[in-house]
Design a protein around this motif. Structure first.
Motif, PDB file in Angstrom:
ATOM      1  N   ALA A  23      50.793 -43.785 -97.187  1.00 54.74           N
ATOM      2  CA  ALA A  23      49.866 -43.247 -98.183  1.00 54.74           C
ATOM      3  C   ALA A  23      49.912 -41.720 -98.187  1.00 54.74           C
ATOM      4  O   ALA A  23      49.922 -41.087 -99.259  1.00 54.74           O
ATOM      5  CB  ALA A  23      48.452 -43.741 -97.906  1.00 54.74           C
ATOM      6  N   LEU A  24      49.948 -41.120 -97.016  1.00 53.51           N
ATOM      7  CA  LEU A  24      50.063 -39.662 -96.932  1.00 53.51           C
ATOM      8  C   LEU A  24      51.384 -39.174 -97.507  1.00 53.51           C
ATOM      9  O   LEU A  24      51.440 -38.174 -98.229  1.00 53.51           O
ATOM     10  CB  LEU A  24      49.944 -39.221 -95.468  1.00 53.51           C
ATOM     11  N   ALA A  61      41.803 -37.536 -97.283  1.00 50.87           N
ATOM     12  CA  ALA A  61      42.847 -36.621 -96.790  1.00 50.87           C
ATOM     13  C   ALA A  61      43.607 -36.039 -97.969  1.00 50.87           C
ATOM     14  O   ALA A  61      43.515 -36.520 -99.097  1.00 50.87           O
ATOM     15  CB  ALA A  61      43.811 -37.355 -95.851  1.00 50.87           C
ATOM     16  N   VAL A  62      44.353 -34.975 -97.683  1.00 51.90           N
ATOM     17  CA  VAL A  62      45.300 -34.421 -98.646  1.00 51.90           C
ATOM     18  C   VAL A  62      46.703 -34.689 -98.122  1.00 51.90           C
ATOM     19  O   VAL A  62      46.911 -34.890 -96.931  1.00 51.90           O
ATOM     20  CB  VAL A  62      45.095 -32.911 -98.862  1.00 51.90           C
ATOM     21  N   GLY A  63      47.664 -34.710 -99.036  1.00 51.02           N
ATOM     22  CA  GLY A  63      49.040 -34.990 -98.645  1.00 51.02           C
ATOM     23  C   GLY A  63      49.634 -33.881 -97.811  1.00 51.02           C
ATOM     24  O   GLY A  63      49.172 -32.731 -97.839  1.00 51.02           O
ATOM     25  N   PRO A  64      50.692 -34.190 -97.050  1.00 52.95           N
ATOM     26  CA  PRO A  64      51.357 -33.163 -96.245  1.00 52.95           C
ATOM     27  C   PRO A  64      52.088 -32.161 -97.130  1.00 52.95           C
ATOM     28  O   PRO A  64      52.381 -32.440 -98.295  1.00 52.95           O
ATOM     29  CB  PRO A  64      52.344 -33.974 -95.391  1.00 52.95           C
ATOM     30  N   GLY A  84      48.242 -33.175-103.174  1.00 53.64           N
ATOM     31  CA  GLY A  84      48.036 -34.589-103.399  1.00 53.64           C
ATOM     32  C   GLY A  84      46.832 -35.061-102.603  1.00 53.64           C
ATOM     33  O   GLY A  84      46.378 -34.395-101.666  1.00 53.64           O
ATOM     34  N   GLU A  85      46.310 -36.227-102.972  1.00 50.16           N
ATOM     35  CA  GLU A  85      45.095 -36.733-102.338  1.00 50.16           C
ATOM     36  C   GLU A  85      45.283 -38.174-101.898  1.00 50.16           C
ATOM     37  O   GLU A  85      45.959 -38.958-102.566  1.00 50.16           O
ATOM     38  CB  GLU A  85      43.915 -36.677-103.319  1.00 50.16           C
ATOM     39  N   VAL A  86      44.659 -38.494-100.768  1.00 50.66           N
ATOM     40  CA  VAL A  86      44.578 -39.883-100.316  1.00 50.66           C
ATOM     41  C   VAL A  86      43.125 -40.316-100.391  1.00 50.66           C
ATOM     42  O   VAL A  86      42.244 -39.703 -99.783  1.00 50.66           O
ATOM     43  CB  VAL A  86      45.092 -40.045 -98.862  1.00 50.66           C
ATOM     44  N   HIS A  87      42.876 -41.341-101.186  1.00 49.30           N
ATOM     45  CA  HIS A  87      41.565 -41.966-101.238  1.00 49.30           C
ATOM     46  C   HIS A  87      41.662 -43.288-100.487  1.00 49.30           C
ATOM     47  O   HIS A  87      42.750 -43.865-100.359  1.00 49.30           O
ATOM     48  CB  HIS A  87      41.133 -42.192-102.686  1.00 49.30           C
ATOM     49  N   ALA A  88      40.550 -43.775-100.002  1.00 44.91           N
ATOM     50  CA  ALA A  88      40.565 -45.016 -99.225  1.00 44.91           C
ATOM     51  C   ALA A  88      39.453 -45.939 -99.681  1.00 44.91           C
ATOM     52  O   ALA A  88      38.408 -45.496-100.168  1.00 44.91           O
ATOM     53  CB  ALA A  88      40.428 -44.723 -97.731  1.00 44.91           C
ATOM     54  N   LEU A  89      39.701 -47.239 -99.514  1.00 46.14           N
ATOM     55  CA  LEU A  89      38.721 -48.260 -99.876  1.00 46.14           C
ATOM     56  C   LEU A  89      38.830 -49.419 -98.906  1.00 46.14           C
ATOM     57  O   LEU A  89      39.926 -49.956 -98.699  1.00 46.14           O
ATOM     58  CB  LEU A  89      38.970 -48.758-101.306  1.00 46.14           C
ATOM     59  N   ASP A 326      47.174 -39.531 -83.382  1.00 46.33           N
ATOM     60  CA  ASP A 326      45.970 -38.850 -83.853  1.00 46.33           C
ATOM     61  C   ASP A 326      46.254 -38.374 -85.273  1.00 46.33           C
ATOM     62  O   ASP A 326      47.281 -38.730 -85.866  1.00 46.33           O
ATOM     63  CB  ASP A 326      45.579 -37.700 -82.930  1.00 46.33           C
ATOM     64  N   LEU A 327      45.367 -37.581 -85.848  1.00 47.06           N
ATOM     65  CA  LEU A 327      45.537 -37.154 -87.229  1.00 47.06           C
ATOM     66  C   LEU A 327      46.800 -36.311 -87.404  1.00 47.06           C
ATOM     67  O   LEU A 327      47.538 -36.485 -88.379  1.00 47.06           O
ATOM     68  CB  LEU A 327      44.306 -36.371 -87.693  1.00 47.06           C
ATOM     69  N   ALA A 328      47.077 -35.428 -86.438  1.00 46.01           N
ATOM     70  CA  ALA A 328      48.293 -34.619 -86.517  1.00 46.01           C
ATOM     71  C   ALA A 328      49.532 -35.505 -86.442  1.00 46.01           C
ATOM     72  O   ALA A 328      50.519 -35.288 -87.154  1.00 46.01           O
ATOM     73  CB  ALA A 328      48.311 -33.579 -85.388  1.00 46.01           C
ATOM     74  N   GLY A 329      49.483 -36.516 -85.576  1.00 49.69           N
ATOM     75  CA  GLY A 329      50.603 -37.439 -85.470  1.00 49.69           C
ATOM     76  C   GLY A 329      50.823 -38.223 -86.743  1.00 49.69           C
ATOM     77  O   GLY A 329      51.962 -38.521 -87.128  1.00 49.69           O
ATOM     78  N   LEU A 330      49.733 -38.558 -87.435  1.00 51.26           N
ATOM     79  CA  LEU A 330      49.832 -39.293 -88.693  1.00 51.26           C
ATOM     80  C   LEU A 330      50.577 -38.466 -89.737  1.00 51.26           C
ATOM     81  O   LEU A 330      51.426 -38.979 -90.480  1.00 51.26           O
ATOM     82  CB  LEU A 330      48.424 -39.635 -89.168  1.00 51.26           C
ATOM     83  N   TYR A 331      50.266 -37.169 -89.791  1.00 50.25           N
ATOM     84  CA  TYR A 331      50.978 -36.281 -90.720  1.00 50.25           C
ATOM     85  C   TYR A 331      52.453 -36.175 -90.339  1.00 50.25           C
ATOM     86  O   TYR A 331      53.331 -36.100 -91.205  1.00 50.25           O
ATOM     87  CB  TYR A 331      50.332 -34.894 -90.743  1.00 50.25           C
TER      88      TYR A 331
END
Length: 343
Positions: A23-24, A61-64, A84-89, A326-331
């Motif tokens: 998604a990112l 979140a916003v995209g990388p 870019g943007e990531v929305h979640a549901l 973590d969040l940095a790892g996800l990016y």
């Protein structure tokens, strides 16, 4: 229609992590992505280090940053770029059923009354097929949704779907419903969902590890999806590790002369004397055993990789993050996916 990416995989392979990273990766240069969770585990919220997701679409979140741009450029839209943007549901089956009753039968207040009586919970619990219809229907609605200007609200929708063992039944349940209900809104809705799920704009990606059971389950899952006429995308090999030794290195270490050399090196590193029976010498056999286990693992992983590539689908590799995700790892995983081409 937006593109729908369905991410599945055997439990423990990291499918939720891969779905979030995908998604990112898709949320670049102004593109909007919706990340959908259907299993009620709140795994997305944990990965993005945010509070539990409600039954509403929320920007998380916003995209990388694009290649050649800094992360701050991506966040602020620097240099003319719009982030870019990531929305979640997190889709809740009970709430989705209330939406369904209102949309097709205008039973808004009656539906809420049924919920108070426990009928909604009863229906979604005793009829798992109905639950799957509601979950897939809500995701497909987001794929088709347009804004007031007629543009699609999302460029891509990523679904963190159920495990490989039940992904085909989960996605194909609307075909069964359409067959049972020959006419009416239920039939029409089920057909509309299947048109999305079987369209060229949908891809089912399978996440695996280079281990025997996940590899076999991935191969079986691809075969089942193809037999059902569902579009298979790619295979994501997650948590890969570098090969530190091969069998040739192991043979060298096991040689008598090599033992002496290893003992001397250990001694020079301050781990005792190199003489026979000394501390350095006693460390050699445990080290050789670890090296042997490593070489065996490498051989098994190579065999698994060969089996996966023989399936004939695009493959993507994501390295194991030593410190965990973590969040940095996800990016970082998102950037790694983007470097490997379109998915």
């Amino acid at each position: 229609m937006s593109r729908l990416h369905v991410v599945s995989g055997k439990g423990g392979t990291g499918k939720t992590t891969v779905a979030a990273a995908l998604a990112l990766a898709l949320a670049t240069e102004g593109r909007r992505t919706l990340l959908v969770e259907v299993e009620g585990r709140q795994g997305i919220a944990q990965l993005f280090e945010t509070e539990a997701l409600p039954y509403e679409e929320r920007k998380i979140a916003v995209g990388p940053a694009s290649e050649g741009a800094s992360r701050s450029d991506s966040v602020r839209g620097g240099g003319g770029r719009r982030a870019g943007e990531v929305h979640a549901l997190a889709i809740d089956a009970e709430r989705a059923l209330l939406d369904y009753l209102q949309m097709f039968y205008k039973l808004g207040s009656a539906g809420r009354a049924l919920k108070k009586l426990g009928a909604i919970d009863f229906a979604t619990t005793i009829a798992p097929g109905l639950r799957d219809v509601l979950l897939t229907g809500k995701a497909c609605e987001a794929v088709r949704r347009r804004d007031k200007q007629g543009r699609f609200v999302y460029d891509a929708v990523v679904m963190d779907a159920p495990p490989t063992g039940r992904i085909t039944r989960f996605l194909n349940v609307n075909d069964e419903v359409a067959g049972l209900a020959k006419i009416g809104p239920i039939h029409n809705q089920a057909q509309a969902v299947m048109r999305v799920l079987k369209s060229p704009e949908t891809a089912v990606h399978l996440v695996t590890l280079l281990e025997e059971m996940p590899v076999q389950e991935t191969a079986d899952g691809v075969a089942e999806l193809r037999a059902a006429g569902l579009p298979v995308g790619g295979i994501v090999i997650n948590m890969t590790r570098p090969a530190l030794l091969d069998n040739g290195d192991l043979d060298l270490l096991a040689a008598r002369g090599a033992r002496a050399g290893v003992a001397k090196a250990l001694s020079q590193a301050g781990l005792g004397g190199a003489r026979r029976g000394g501390l350095a010498d006693r460390l050699i056999d445990p080290l050789l055993e670890q090296a042997r286990e490593h070489a065996e693992r490498v051989e098994l992983e190579r065999a698994g990789y060969a089996e996966l590539t023989a399936i004939g689908l695009p493959t993507y590799e994501l390295e194991l993050l030593p410190e965990g995700v973590d969040l940095a790892g996800l990016y970082q995983l998102a950037r790694d996916l983007r470097k490997q081409g379109p998915i």
